[in-house]
Design a protein around this motif. Sequence first.
Motif, PDB file in Angstrom:
ATOM      1  N   VAL A 110     -87.340 -64.099   7.584  1.00 48.70           N
ATOM      2  CA  VAL A 110     -88.785 -64.501   7.652  1.00 48.70           C
ATOM      3  C   VAL A 110     -88.946 -65.760   8.683  1.00 48.70           C
ATOM      4  CG1 VAL A 110     -90.962 -65.083   6.379  1.00 48.70           C
ATOM      5  CG2 VAL A 110     -89.352 -63.179   5.542  1.00 48.70           C
ATOM      6  N   LEU A 111     -88.338 -66.695   8.138  1.00 48.70           N
ATOM      7  CA  LEU A 111     -88.421 -68.055   8.960  1.00 48.70           C
ATOM      8  C   LEU A 111     -88.065 -67.763  10.254  1.00 48.70           C
ATOM      9  CD1 LEU A 111     -86.628 -70.539   6.464  1.00 48.70           C
ATOM     10  CD2 LEU A 111     -89.026 -70.300   6.887  1.00 48.70           C
ATOM     11  N   MET A 112     -87.114 -66.859  10.563  1.00 48.23           N
ATOM     12  CA  MET A 112     -86.740 -66.754  12.098  1.00 48.23           C
ATOM     13  C   MET A 112     -88.058 -65.742  12.621  1.00 48.23           C
ATOM     14  SD  MET A 112     -83.854 -68.209  12.629  1.00 48.23           S
ATOM     15  CE  MET A 112     -83.531 -67.371  14.273  1.00 48.23           C
ATOM     16  N   GLU A 113     -88.833 -65.110  12.071  1.00 49.06           N
ATOM     17  CA  GLU A 113     -89.800 -64.337  12.635  1.00 49.06           C
ATOM     18  C   GLU A 113     -90.822 -65.331  12.954  1.00 49.06           C
ATOM     19  OE1 GLU A 113     -92.919 -60.879  11.478  1.00 49.06           O
ATOM     20  OE2 GLU A 113     -91.127 -61.236  10.281  1.00 49.06           O
ATOM     21  N   GLN A 114     -91.200 -66.274  11.950  1.00 49.38           N
ATOM     22  CA  GLN A 114     -92.231 -67.183  11.972  1.00 49.38           C
ATOM     23  C   GLN A 114     -91.839 -68.214  13.070  1.00 49.38           C
ATOM     24  OE1 GLN A 114     -92.744 -69.642   8.605  1.00 49.38           O
ATOM     25  NE2 GLN A 114     -94.584 -70.663   9.344  1.00 49.38           N
ATOM     26  N   LYS A 115     -90.525 -68.760  13.448  1.00 50.18           N
ATOM     27  CA  LYS A 115     -90.417 -69.359  14.687  1.00 50.18           C
ATOM     28  C   LYS A 115     -90.691 -68.678  15.887  1.00 50.18           C
ATOM     29  CE  LYS A 115     -86.137 -69.509  16.786  1.00 50.18           C
ATOM     30  NZ  LYS A 115     -84.737 -69.738  16.901  1.00 50.18           N
ATOM     31  N   GLU A 116     -90.379 -67.356  16.162  1.00 44.65           N
ATOM     32  CA  GLU A 116     -90.795 -66.559  17.248  1.00 44.65           C
ATOM     33  C   GLU A 116     -92.273 -66.783  17.400  1.00 44.65           C
ATOM     34  OE1 GLU A 116     -88.597 -65.734  19.561  1.00 44.65           O
ATOM     35  OE2 GLU A 116     -86.960 -66.810  18.245  1.00 44.65           O
ATOM     36  N   ASP A 117     -92.846 -66.454  16.182  1.00 42.80           N
ATOM     37  CA  ASP A 117     -94.370 -66.493  16.350  1.00 42.80           C
ATOM     38  C   ASP A 117     -95.124 -67.771  16.842  1.00 42.80           C
ATOM     39  OD1 ASP A 117     -94.491 -63.839  15.644  1.00 42.80           O
ATOM     40  OD2 ASP A 117     -95.004 -64.151  13.538  1.00 42.80           O
ATOM     41  N   LEU A 118     -94.533 -68.761  16.039  1.00 41.48           N
ATOM     42  CA  LEU A 118     -95.034 -70.203  16.371  1.00 41.48           C
ATOM     43  C   LEU A 118     -94.844 -70.415  17.966  1.00 41.48           C
ATOM     44  CD1 LEU A 118     -94.409 -72.473  13.395  1.00 41.48           C
ATOM     45  CD2 LEU A 118     -96.481 -71.746  14.364  1.00 41.48           C
ATOM     46  N   ALA A 119     -93.724 -70.010  18.554  1.00 47.32           N
ATOM     47  CA  ALA A 119     -93.236 -70.540  19.757  1.00 47.32           C
ATOM     48  C   ALA A 119     -94.153 -69.618  20.789  1.00 47.32           C
ATOM     49  CB  ALA A 119     -91.804 -69.996  19.903  1.00 47.32           C
ATOM     50  N   ARG A 120     -94.298 -68.316  20.442  1.00 45.07           N
ATOM     51  CA  ARG A 120     -95.425 -67.612  21.433  1.00 45.07           C
ATOM     52  C   ARG A 120     -96.721 -68.414  21.229  1.00 45.07           C
ATOM     53  NH1 ARG A 120     -95.349 -63.456  18.780  1.00 45.07           N
ATOM     54  NH2 ARG A 120     -97.340 -63.246  17.972  1.00 45.07           N
ATOM     55  N   CYS A 121     -97.277 -68.722  20.031  1.00 44.61           N
ATOM     56  CA  CYS A 121     -98.447 -69.419  19.910  1.00 44.61           C
ATOM     57  C   CYS A 121     -98.608 -70.733  20.762  1.00 44.61           C
ATOM     58  CB  CYS A 121     -98.861 -69.656  18.463  1.00 44.61           C
ATOM     59  SG  CYS A 121     -99.484 -68.195  17.420  1.00 44.61           S
ATOM     60  N   PHE A 122     -97.420 -71.529  20.644  1.00 44.72           N
ATOM     61  CA  PHE A 122     -97.427 -72.718  21.451  1.00 44.72           C
ATOM     62  C   PHE A 122     -97.363 -72.258  22.985  1.00 44.72           C
ATOM     63  CE2 PHE A 122     -95.192 -76.019  23.991  1.00 44.72           C
ATOM     64  CZ  PHE A 122     -95.809 -77.120  23.745  1.00 44.72           C
ATOM     65  N   ASP A 123     -96.847 -71.618  23.346  1.00 41.64           N
ATOM     66  CA  ASP A 123     -96.764 -71.228  24.847  1.00 41.64           C
ATOM     67  C   ASP A 123     -98.213 -70.601  25.517  1.00 41.64           C
ATOM     68  OD1 ASP A 123     -94.255 -72.119  25.078  1.00 41.64           O
ATOM     69  OD2 ASP A 123     -93.143 -70.187  25.130  1.00 41.64           O
ATOM     70  N   GLU A 124     -98.576 -69.732  24.558  1.00 44.83           N
ATOM     71  CA  GLU A 124     -99.901 -69.269  24.815  1.00 44.83           C
ATOM     72  C   GLU A 124    -100.974 -70.206  24.722  1.00 44.83           C
ATOM     73  OE1 GLU A 124    -100.748 -65.995  22.143  1.00 44.83           O
ATOM     74  OE2 GLU A 124     -99.268 -64.673  23.114  1.00 44.83           O
ATOM     75  N   LEU A 125    -101.152 -71.186  24.042  1.00 47.63           N
ATOM     76  CA  LEU A 125    -101.789 -72.275  23.794  1.00 47.63           C
ATOM     77  C   LEU A 125    -102.049 -73.227  25.295  1.00 47.63           C
ATOM     78  CD1 LEU A 125    -104.276 -73.923  22.381  1.00 47.63           C
ATOM     79  CD2 LEU A 125    -102.468 -74.993  21.262  1.00 47.63           C
ATOM     80  N   VAL A 126    -100.789 -73.544  25.394  1.00 47.45           N
ATOM     81  CA  VAL A 126    -100.491 -74.411  26.573  1.00 47.45           C
ATOM     82  C   VAL A 126    -101.044 -73.633  27.940  1.00 47.45           C
ATOM     83  CG1 VAL A 126     -98.922 -75.392  28.309  1.00 47.45           C
ATOM     84  CG2 VAL A 126     -98.448 -75.701  25.789  1.00 47.45           C
ATOM     85  N   GLU A 127    -100.638 -72.155  28.131  1.00 49.89           N
ATOM     86  CA  GLU A 127    -101.244 -71.512  29.156  1.00 49.89           C
ATOM     87  C   GLU A 127    -102.731 -71.319  29.196  1.00 49.89           C
ATOM     88  OE1 GLU A 127    -100.231 -69.712  32.616  1.00 49.89           O
ATOM     89  OE2 GLU A 127     -98.976 -70.534  31.295  1.00 49.89           O
ATOM     90  N   ASP A 128    -103.238 -71.266  28.195  1.00 48.54           N
ATOM     91  CA  ASP A 128    -104.566 -70.950  28.054  1.00 48.54           C
ATOM     92  C   ASP A 128    -105.503 -72.285  28.343  1.00 48.54           C
ATOM     93  OD1 ASP A 128    -104.559 -68.279  27.179  1.00 48.54           O
ATOM     94  OD2 ASP A 128    -105.053 -68.461  25.207  1.00 48.54           O
TER      95      ASP A 128
END
Length: 207
Positions: free
Chosen positions: A157-175
């Motif tokens: 679950v933690l590994m899945e959360q890591k991928e989600d948070l990483a994607r959210c960070f990259d999307e936020l910076v891009e936006d």
Amino acid sequence: MEKPQAQACIRIFEQSIEDYHRHDDVNAPMQNPYPEGSLEYLLYKKNWIDTVQWHLEDLIRDPEIAPETLVQLKRRIDASNQERTDTVEQMDDWFLHYFEQQKVERKPHARMNSETPAWLLDRLSILMLKIYHMREQTLRTDVDENHIAKCQQKLNVLMEQKEDLARCFDELVEDILNGERYMKVYRQMKMYNDASLNPVLYKKAKS
């Protein structure tokens, strides 16, 4: 400046965690390998603070801890929390400067994001510590298979959360770079560490 990316931040968090565990000592001095003032420096420092505090939290839960030691650890944890907040706010300053340097043009329909990139990285830093220590639990040889299985499920679950948070960070910076979203910084303004705002402290000073 290169665009900050989650995977690069994660590698620095992992480096800090590995460096700490070479000593595994809450009193070991931080030896930050990055130039002061850089985002890399702040990321390493932030995670080092988190890692030391993780182990202080372990120590303070010893049921046989001496009262005077408990007080010392509690005050050290309070100071660590303040340092953590200060470091995240320095990271926010870095991001504000970075977006200014990119000459981002905010679009009329742009939405404010309630969480800044720095506070998202704060969550990711602590998550990397959870992953490190949960993985340790899956490698123990002094526990039964049920313990290992439960910890492996939590690690997944933690590994899945890591991928989600990483994607959210990259999307936020891009936006933000595209002007679709923008960040607004509100300082924490913690009152209990301020001798002029904590009534226990300022009343004692006047007595």
